[in-house]
Design a protein around this motif. Structure first.
Motif, mmCIF file in Angstrom:
data_model
loop_
_atom_site.group_PDB
_atom_site.id
_atom_site.type_symbol
_atom_site.label_atom_id
_atom_site.label_comp_id
_atom_site.label_asym_id
_atom_site.label_seq_id
_atom_site.Cartn_x
_atom_site.Cartn_y
_atom_site.Cartn_z
ATOM 1 N N SER A 46 0.801 -1.227 0.000
ATOM 2 C CA SER A 46 0.000 0.000 0.000
ATOM 3 C C SER A 46 0.835 1.278 0.000
ATOM 4 O O SER A 46 0.344 2.333 -0.408
ATOM 5 N N ARG A 47 2.091 1.186 0.448
ATOM 6 C CA ARG A 47 2.945 2.378 0.486
ATOM 7 C C ARG A 47 4.024 2.378 -0.599
ATOM 8 O O ARG A 47 4.844 3.288 -0.653
ATOM 9 N N SER A 48 4.032 1.366 -1.443
ATOM 10 C CA SER A 48 5.100 1.264 -2.439
ATOM 11 C C SER A 48 4.878 2.164 -3.644
ATOM 12 O O SER A 48 5.825 2.482 -4.371
ATOM 13 N N HIS A 49 3.627 2.578 -3.883
ATOM 14 C CA HIS A 49 3.321 3.470 -5.003
ATOM 15 C C HIS A 49 1.945 4.084 -4.761
ATOM 16 O O HIS A 49 1.048 3.402 -4.242
ATOM 17 N N PRO A 50 1.734 5.363 -5.121
ATOM 18 C CA PRO A 50 0.427 5.991 -4.884
ATOM 19 C C PRO A 50 -0.744 5.231 -5.504
ATOM 20 O O PRO A 50 -1.848 5.220 -4.937
ATOM 21 N N LEU A 51 -0.549 4.598 -6.664
ATOM 22 C CA LEU A 51 -1.641 3.861 -7.302
ATOM 23 C C LEU A 51 -2.027 2.605 -6.543
ATOM 24 O O LEU A 51 -3.079 2.012 -6.807
ATOM 25 N N LEU A 52 -1.167 2.174 -5.594
ATOM 26 C CA LEU A 52 -1.429 0.948 -4.840
ATOM 27 C C LEU A 52 -1.955 1.241 -3.437
ATOM 28 O O LEU A 52 -1.970 0.339 -2.584
ATOM 29 N N ALA A 53 -2.389 2.454 -3.184
ATOM 30 C CA ALA A 53 -2.907 2.806 -1.862
ATOM 31 C C ALA A 53 -4.020 1.840 -1.462
ATOM 32 O O ALA A 53 -4.937 1.573 -2.234
ATOM 33 N N GLY A 54 -3.911 1.285 -0.253
ATOM 34 C CA GLY A 54 -4.929 0.364 0.254
ATOM 35 C C GLY A 54 -4.827 -1.049 -0.285
ATOM 36 O O GLY A 54 -5.741 -1.856 -0.059
ATOM 37 N N CYS A 55 -3.723 -1.375 -0.973
ATOM 38 C CA CYS A 55 -3.623 -2.679 -1.625
ATOM 39 C C CYS A 55 -2.692 -3.644 -0.889
ATOM 40 O O CYS A 55 -1.675 -3.251 -0.309
ATOM 41 N N VAL A 56 -3.040 -4.922 -0.972
ATOM 42 C CA VAL A 56 -2.173 -6.020 -0.538
ATOM 43 C C VAL A 56 -2.013 -6.964 -1.724
ATOM 44 O O VAL A 56 -2.854 -7.005 -2.625
ATOM 45 N N ARG A 57 -0.904 -7.701 -1.714
ATOM 46 C CA ARG A 57 -0.645 -8.662 -2.794
ATOM 47 C C ARG A 57 -0.607 -10.062 -2.195
ATOM 48 O O ARG A 57 0.139 -10.330 -1.253
ATOM 49 N N LEU A 58 -1.399 -10.952 -2.759
ATOM 50 C CA LEU A 58 -1.553 -12.303 -2.244
ATOM 51 C C LEU A 58 -0.998 -13.304 -3.251
ATOM 52 O O LEU A 58 -1.436 -13.341 -4.406
ATOM 53 N N THR A 59 -0.040 -14.108 -2.844
ATOM 54 C CA THR A 59 0.457 -15.189 -3.697
ATOM 55 C C THR A 59 -0.573 -16.318 -3.712
ATOM 56 O O THR A 59 -1.174 -16.641 -2.679
ATOM 57 N N VAL A 60 -0.775 -16.924 -4.868
ATOM 58 C CA VAL A 60 -1.669 -18.073 -4.967
ATOM 59 C C VAL A 60 -0.937 -19.300 -4.423
ATOM 60 O O VAL A 60 0.130 -19.665 -4.918
ATOM 61 N N GLY A 61 -1.508 -19.918 -3.404
ATOM 62 C CA GLY A 61 -0.886 -21.079 -2.776
ATOM 63 C C GLY A 61 -1.592 -22.368 -3.123
ATOM 64 O O GLY A 61 -2.358 -22.454 -4.085
ATOM 65 N N THR A 62 -1.353 -23.390 -2.332
ATOM 66 C CA THR A 62 -2.069 -24.655 -2.479
ATOM 67 C C THR A 62 -3.528 -24.437 -2.086
ATOM 68 O O THR A 62 -3.869 -23.439 -1.429
ATOM 69 N N PRO A 63 -4.421 -25.359 -2.434
ATOM 70 C CA PRO A 63 -5.820 -25.186 -2.011
ATOM 71 C C PRO A 63 -5.962 -24.995 -0.505
ATOM 72 O O PRO A 63 -6.749 -24.139 -0.059
ATOM 73 N N GLU A 64 -5.201 -25.744 0.269
ATOM 74 C CA GLU A 64 -5.291 -25.621 1.724
ATOM 75 C C GLU A 64 -4.763 -24.262 2.194
ATOM 76 O O GLU A 64 -5.356 -23.627 3.085
#
Length: 360
Positions: free
Chosen positions: A328-346
């Protein structure tokens, strides 16, 4: 006698002393979904076969002809066009550095859309190259054609990086816009396909249209993040120049053999990628159902999502044993954002539950 601080001030570059190091989050004990890694390990039988094979490698010798065999295997795996060549790097990071070294003429500029892969800018800082970031279109994260073309005209960049899909937004830029950027470029254009195993389109079939275009890929997202191996494909006239600045033994014999082994069993990695593509769709659907959460379309093994409070979501998920990336603080366009890696189903089930609990 000089103090250590005096010595460091005398010999170290001031800008290096002021830089922040790249920080890797401690992940022991967490469900690790912060770094876009393939979550699957090899099946036990392949683990044993790989271990036995690596045990036979002559680690007392420098890398030799086996590196050429790896290049040939990667060329076949990627479907590299006839007459093109390939250079190996210790991950894509080293290839980015090598390109910067090769193109580091006085006043040279590197241009890339932002937000994008942080190492484009970091490499420029280390090499003393001028970096120009061109913001993407808000909300859609598409290339801003007018801004890109204006920046190219104004700065005449030696290198332009286009991540396809982009990191951290996960989207594929419009092909027609990419073509117009390539046609306007006065120097080299690098299409960075780090997330190619998860994308519906790639640029390889158009590589031959433009002799000044290079295609960069990595085995990190393929499933081999731990061995650090990237490769760059392009015309011999360009690749041969990059080879001149490459350290002679930058890929170890163990990394080389592990990569060859993986390419011989690429069906297993394709199976893993297919699972992750299905899980990505499920994850996006589940995120969209959460109150106040907006996931963005993705063609990578990650999903960018805007949440009501990124700091609260990050800390809440971490407290529940799930580690993600707060961008969220890495770039103004990403305000309020988190990045989620796709994991296993579990892992994805735990991630969705942890995020849902962190929103209340």
């Amino acid at each position: 006698m000089r103090s250590l601080e005096d010595r460091l001030e005398r010999v170290l570059r001031p800008d290096v002393r002021q830089m922040r190091p790249y920080v890797v989050q401690p992940s022991a004990g967490f469900v690790k979904l912060d770094a876009m890694e393939n979550p699957f390990r090899l099946p036990p039988a392949l683990q044993q076969a790989l271990g036995e094979r690596l045990g036979r490698v002559a680690i007392n010798r420098y890398p030799g002809e086996r590196i050429d065999e790896l290049k040939a295997a990667l060329a076949r795996h990627a479907g590299m066009p006839e007459g093109y060549r390939l250079v190996l790097g210790n991950g894509s990071d080293e290839l980015i550095t090598l390109l910067g070294v090769a193109c580091n003429r006085p006043g040279a500029t590197v241009l890339a859309p932002t937000p994008g892969f942080v190492m484009y800018e970091v490499s420029c800082e280390l090499l003393g190259l001028r970096y120009v970031g061109v913001p993407l279109v808000p909300q859609t994260f598409e290339l801003d054609e007018a801004a890109m073309l204006a920046a190219i005209e104004a700065h005449q960049p030696a290198l332009i990086y286009i991540a396809y899909p982009n990191n951290p937004t996960g989207n594929l830029f419009d092909d027609a816009l990419i073509e117009r950027v390539i046609e306007a470029a006065p120097g080299l254009v690098v299409i960075d396909e780090a997330y190619q195993p998860f994308a519906s389109r790639h640029y390889l079939d158009r590589l031959t249209r433009h002799p000044h275009v290079l295609l960069m890929r990595t085995l990190s997202k393929f499933g081999l993040a731990g061995i650090r191996l990237g490769y760059l494909m392009g015309r011999p006239e360009i690749v041969d120049q990059v080879e001149k600045v490459r350290p002679p033994y930058n890929v170890s014999v163990l990394n080389c053999e592990a990569a060859l082994f993986a390419l011989e069993h690429e069906d297993e990695f394709r199976r893993q990628a297919e699972v992750l593509r299905r899980e990505r769709s499920r994850l996006i659907e589940a995120l969209a159902a959460l109150p106040g959460v907006r996931p963005f379309p993705s063609e990578a093994n990650m999903v960018l999502a805007r949440v009501p409070d990124a700091d609260r979501a990050f800390e809440g998920m971490k407290a529940r044993g799930v580690l993600i990336k707060n961008v969220s603080r890495s770039h103004p366009l990403l305000a309020g954002c988190v990045r989620l890696t796709v994991g296993t189903p579990e892992e994805n089930d735990r991630m969705i539950a942890a995020l849902a609990a962190s929103l209340t």
